[in-house]
Write an enzyme that holds these catalytic residues in place. Structure first.
Site, PDB file in Angstrom:
ATOM      1  N   GLY A 131      21.656  11.774 -15.412  1.00  0.00           N
ATOM      2  CA  GLY A 131      20.639  11.399 -16.396  1.00  0.00           C
ATOM      3  C   GLY A 131      20.921  11.617 -17.987  1.00  0.00           C
ATOM      4  O   GLY A 131      20.808  10.907 -18.682  1.00  0.00           O
ATOM      5  N   ASP A 152      32.904  12.530 -12.123  1.00  0.00           N
ATOM      6  CA  ASP A 152      31.639  12.536 -11.272  1.00  0.00           C
ATOM      7  C   ASP A 152      32.071  12.345  -9.867  1.00  0.00           C
ATOM      8  O   ASP A 152      33.207  11.832  -9.626  1.00  0.00           O
ATOM      9  CB  ASP A 152      30.549  11.644 -11.676  1.00  0.00           C
ATOM     10  CG  ASP A 152      29.215  11.704 -11.170  1.00  0.00           C
ATOM     11  OD1 ASP A 152      28.091  11.979 -12.083  1.00  0.00           O
ATOM     12  OD2 ASP A 152      29.010  11.973  -9.935  1.00  0.00           O
ATOM     13  N   SER A 159      16.543   7.376  -6.263  1.00  0.00           N
ATOM     14  CA  SER A 159      15.755   8.216  -7.058  1.00  0.00           C
ATOM     15  C   SER A 159      16.635   8.274  -8.389  1.00  0.00           C
ATOM     16  O   SER A 159      15.788   8.952  -9.371  1.00  0.00           O
ATOM     17  CB  SER A 159      15.685   9.499  -6.376  1.00  0.00           C
ATOM     18  OG  SER A 159      16.796   9.999  -6.256  1.00  0.00           O
ATOM     19  N   ASN A 160      17.687   7.973  -8.656  1.00  0.00           N
ATOM     20  CA  ASN A 160      18.420   8.221 -10.010  1.00  0.00           C
ATOM     21  C   ASN A 160      17.985   7.064 -11.003  1.00  0.00           C
ATOM     22  O   ASN A 160      18.020   7.455 -12.227  1.00  0.00           O
ATOM     23  CB  ASN A 160      19.878   8.147  -9.810  1.00  0.00           C
ATOM     24  CG  ASN A 160      20.724   8.862  -8.671  1.00  0.00           C
ATOM     25  OD1 ASN A 160      21.664   8.807  -8.103  1.00  0.00           O
ATOM     26  ND2 ASN A 160      19.865  10.294  -8.832  1.00  0.00           N
ATOM     27  N   GLN A 162      15.197   6.111 -12.000  1.00  0.00           N
ATOM     28  CA  GLN A 162      14.244   6.293 -12.888  1.00  0.00           C
ATOM     29  C   GLN A 162      14.723   6.956 -14.328  1.00  0.00           C
ATOM     30  O   GLN A 162      13.829   6.812 -15.199  1.00  0.00           O
ATOM     31  CB  GLN A 162      13.350   7.412 -12.189  1.00  0.00           C
ATOM     32  CG  GLN A 162      12.182   8.005 -13.104  1.00  0.00           C
ATOM     33  CD  GLN A 162      12.613   9.369 -13.217  1.00  0.00           C
ATOM     34  OE1 GLN A 162      13.765   9.815 -12.884  1.00  0.00           O
ATOM     35  NE2 GLN A 162      11.647  10.322 -13.763  1.00  0.00           N
ATOM     36  N   ARG A 163      15.867   7.059 -14.390  1.00  0.00           N
ATOM     37  CA  ARG A 163      16.366   7.824 -15.503  1.00  0.00           C
ATOM     38  C   ARG A 163      17.776   7.582 -15.987  1.00  0.00           C
ATOM     39  O   ARG A 163      18.045   7.700 -17.144  1.00  0.00           O
ATOM     40  CB  ARG A 163      16.035   9.523 -15.707  1.00  0.00           C
ATOM     41  CG  ARG A 163      16.858  10.136 -14.409  1.00  0.00           C
ATOM     42  CD  ARG A 163      16.291  11.540 -14.149  1.00  0.00           C
ATOM     43  NE  ARG A 163      17.170  12.050 -13.021  1.00  0.00           N
ATOM     44  CZ  ARG A 163      17.026  11.781 -11.620  1.00  0.00           C
ATOM     45  NH1 ARG A 163      16.296  10.776 -11.298  1.00  0.00           N
ATOM     46  NH2 ARG A 163      17.756  12.238 -10.752  1.00  0.00           N
ATOM     47  N   LYS A 176      29.057   6.339  -8.538  1.00  0.00           N
ATOM     48  CA  LYS A 176      28.459   6.220  -9.887  1.00  0.00           C
ATOM     49  C   LYS A 176      29.688   6.048 -10.843  1.00  0.00           C
ATOM     50  O   LYS A 176      29.415   5.178 -11.822  1.00  0.00           O
ATOM     51  CB  LYS A 176      27.909   7.684 -10.144  1.00  0.00           C
ATOM     52  CG  LYS A 176      26.458   8.050  -9.584  1.00  0.00           C
ATOM     53  CD  LYS A 176      26.057   9.310 -10.063  1.00  0.00           C
ATOM     54  CE  LYS A 176      24.673   9.376  -9.585  1.00  0.00           C
ATOM     55  NZ  LYS A 176      23.967  10.809 -10.015  1.00  0.00           N
ATOM     56  N   ASP A 220      24.335  19.220 -14.149  1.00  0.00           N
ATOM     57  CA  ASP A 220      22.989  19.788 -13.605  1.00  0.00           C
ATOM     58  C   ASP A 220      22.889  20.970 -12.762  1.00  0.00           C
ATOM     59  O   ASP A 220      22.107  21.284 -11.806  1.00  0.00           O
ATOM     60  CB  ASP A 220      22.435  18.363 -12.713  1.00  0.00           C
ATOM     61  CG  ASP A 220      23.566  18.217 -11.469  1.00  0.00           C
ATOM     62  OD1 ASP A 220      24.380  18.904 -11.290  1.00  0.00           O
ATOM     63  OD2 ASP A 220      22.748  17.356 -10.714  1.00  0.00           O
ATOM     64  N   CYS A 278      16.133  19.549 -11.002  1.00  0.00           N
ATOM     65  CA  CYS A 278      15.313  18.629 -11.287  1.00  0.00           C
ATOM     66  C   CYS A 278      14.796  17.706  -9.999  1.00  0.00           C
ATOM     67  O   CYS A 278      13.692  17.243  -9.974  1.00  0.00           O
ATOM     68  CB  CYS A 278      16.156  17.178 -12.050  1.00  0.00           C
ATOM     69  SG  CYS A 278      16.384  18.022 -14.002  1.00  0.00           S
ATOM     70  N   CYS A 427       9.375  22.335   2.633  1.00  0.00           N
ATOM     71  CA  CYS A 427       9.196  22.042   1.319  1.00  0.00           C
ATOM     72  C   CYS A 427       9.962  20.681   1.399  1.00  0.00           C
ATOM     73  O   CYS A 427      10.321  20.251   2.318  1.00  0.00           O
ATOM     74  CB  CYS A 427       9.655  23.077   0.161  1.00  0.00           C
ATOM     75  SG  CYS A 427      11.513  23.598   0.291  1.00  0.00           S
TER      76      CYS A 427
END
Length: 469
Positions: A131, A152, A159-160, A162-163, A176, A220, A278, A427
């Protein structure tokens, strides 16, 4: 409006101090004639004795080199921007293509060719291509930082996207690092990209960081954040810090010998599981763009040696209220790293210091896999499933037969549990449900199982049609 002639810093003394002069002229040649009539002192700096433009003077129209167009006969229209770029003492290794690319930098008195040369000769290491690393990498590359390193080891997940704007859909499931290299190279072919396919550890951090001028912290997790801080301290490298969560972000610069370090701000990490990631808590997609952009700005200022970096200041950003706040930071004289009597003299065991993968939260918790749970449900076992996610997460997806008891409401709803029953707590990824088990144990309940990997594992192993987030 007339065309605007941009005057470079070294020649502004001959144009009345003006950085831009609006003039009329149908071609570059006529526009230069008008400029020299307006500011005669510029003539010997632009024209030779033969009246021709000197070889060490370049002219660009809207960023395009006139030599690649129609020379001085290149048409000029109202509103066009004509930039004069002469060579300066000491020279520069910027090519004509680079001068055209960075022309909006070169005409700024705070930057000029010298500042751009510093960027080209400079280097920045990005810890993470997620992000924060995405916008920071894009802007550092676009600005012309000559060598950019990226650490990295992850692959692009849907899902990555989005940002994490350095990646796109075509790279889902792929490294990545390769995605970032492809995008940055396409953005600016004049820079060098180096990649490190590894997690940053105490064994490789000093080796990787030592050849870079500035480090941009896009991590992160707390282990890598403390490692980055400590490695930068030992190498005397500026550490451009950023962090994000939901709608809020933080940024600062920790520069050894010039201000406090990250440990001065946060001497110890929070206990594992106390601060959700996050992935658990979410993040507004544009938030890392704001904080990552601030990090890139600080890195550029450091490389060019201009402005006032965020040393000794913590910048707080709240997207919901659209507000910024600055807090003063001071070096802690008792800091174990940079204080008066330091006790840390080498890189540490950061897994032990911070905990890893919420090991402390999961310690001693009995788990059941998604496959095992499905088998027991199919066999008709008498099991109660309790989902401790928040209501807005429950609305996204759920396992049939589960009931919702948000973790935040658990203490008030203990009366709904029966100590003779077996409960499978669940969860998103299995951390909050493990925390719920801890609370239930304190209340005297014993027949408790945690769904390992949470609903993410259920979607992967049992029901691929379930939405993931």
């Amino acid at each position: 409006m007339p065309a605007v002639v941009k005057i470079p810093t070294p020649l502004r003394g001959f144009s009345g101090g003006r950085a831009a002069v609006p003039l009329d002229g149908q071609t570059v040649s006529r526009l230069l004639d008008a400029l020299l009539a307006d500011s005669p002192g510029l003539r010997p700096h632009l024209l030779g004795e033969d009246g021709r433009l000197r070889n060490f003077v370049n002219v660009f129209v809207n960023g395009d080199d006139v030599r690649a167009l129609e020379g001085l006969d290149t048409p000029v229209r109202d509103g066009d921007e004509v930039t004069i770029v002469p060579a300066i003492a000491g020279g520069t290794d910027l090519s004509n293509e680079e001068i055209a690319r960075y022309s909006r930098h070169l005409i700024m008195p705070e930057v000029t060719i010298e500042g751009q040369r510093r960027l080209k000769e400079g280097s920045a290491l990005l810890v993470g291509a997620g992000g924060l690393g995405s916008p920071a990498a894009l802007y550092l590359a676009a600005a012309g930082v000559g060598r950019i390193g990226i650490v990295d080891f992850d692959v692009v997940d849907e899902s990555n996207l989005q940002r994490q704007i350095v990646h796109d859909t075509s790279w889902v499931g792929k490294p990545k690092l390769e995605s970032a290299r492809s995008r940055l190279s396409a953005l600016n072919p004049h820079i060098e990209i180096e990649t490190y396919d590894a997690a940053l550890t105490r064994d490789n951090a000093l080796v990787i960081m030592q050849d870079y001028d500035v480090v941009v912290d896009g991590t992160d997790n707390f282990q890598t954040r403390y490692l980055t801080n400590d490695a930068c301290f030992f190498l005397k490298k500026p550490n451009v810090y950023g962090s994000i969560f939901r709608f809020e972000g933080q940024a600062s610069v920790f520069w050894p010998g010039k201000g406090p370090c990250y440990r001065c701000l946060y001497p110890e990490p929070p206990p594992p599981g106390l601060v959700p990631s996050c992935a658990e808590g979410g993040v507004l997609g544009i938030l890392p763009g704001v904080i990552g952009g601030i990090q890139a700005t600080e890195a550029l200022k450091i490389l060019m040696g201009i402005g006032e970096p965020l040393m000794g200041r913590l910048l707080l950003y709240d997207a919901l209220t659209m507000s910024f706040k600055q807090l003063r930071l001071r070096r802690n004289p008792e800091c174990p790293l940079c204080g008066e009597s330091p006790t840390i003299h080498e890189l540490q065991d950061y897994i032990a210091f911070c905990g890893v993968e919420d090991a402390e939260v999961l310690k001693g918790v009995e788990e059941i896999t998604a496959t095992e749970l499905k088998q027991r449900l199919d066999a008709g076992d008498d099991i109660d499933m309790v989902d401790v996610r928040e209501p807005h997460e429950w609305a996204i997806c759920r396992i049939d037969g589960a009931r919702s008891v948000p973790l935040t409401d658990l203490d008030e709803r203990l009366h709904e549990f029966d100590s003779s029953r077996t409960y499978v707590m669940q969860c998103k990824v299995g951390v909050r449900s493990a925390m719920a088990i801890g609370q239930l144990r304190q209340a005297g309940f014993r027949r408790l199982l945690n769904l390992r990997g949470g609903l993410t594992a259920w979607a992967r192993e049992v029901d691929p049609s379930m939405p993931t987030y």
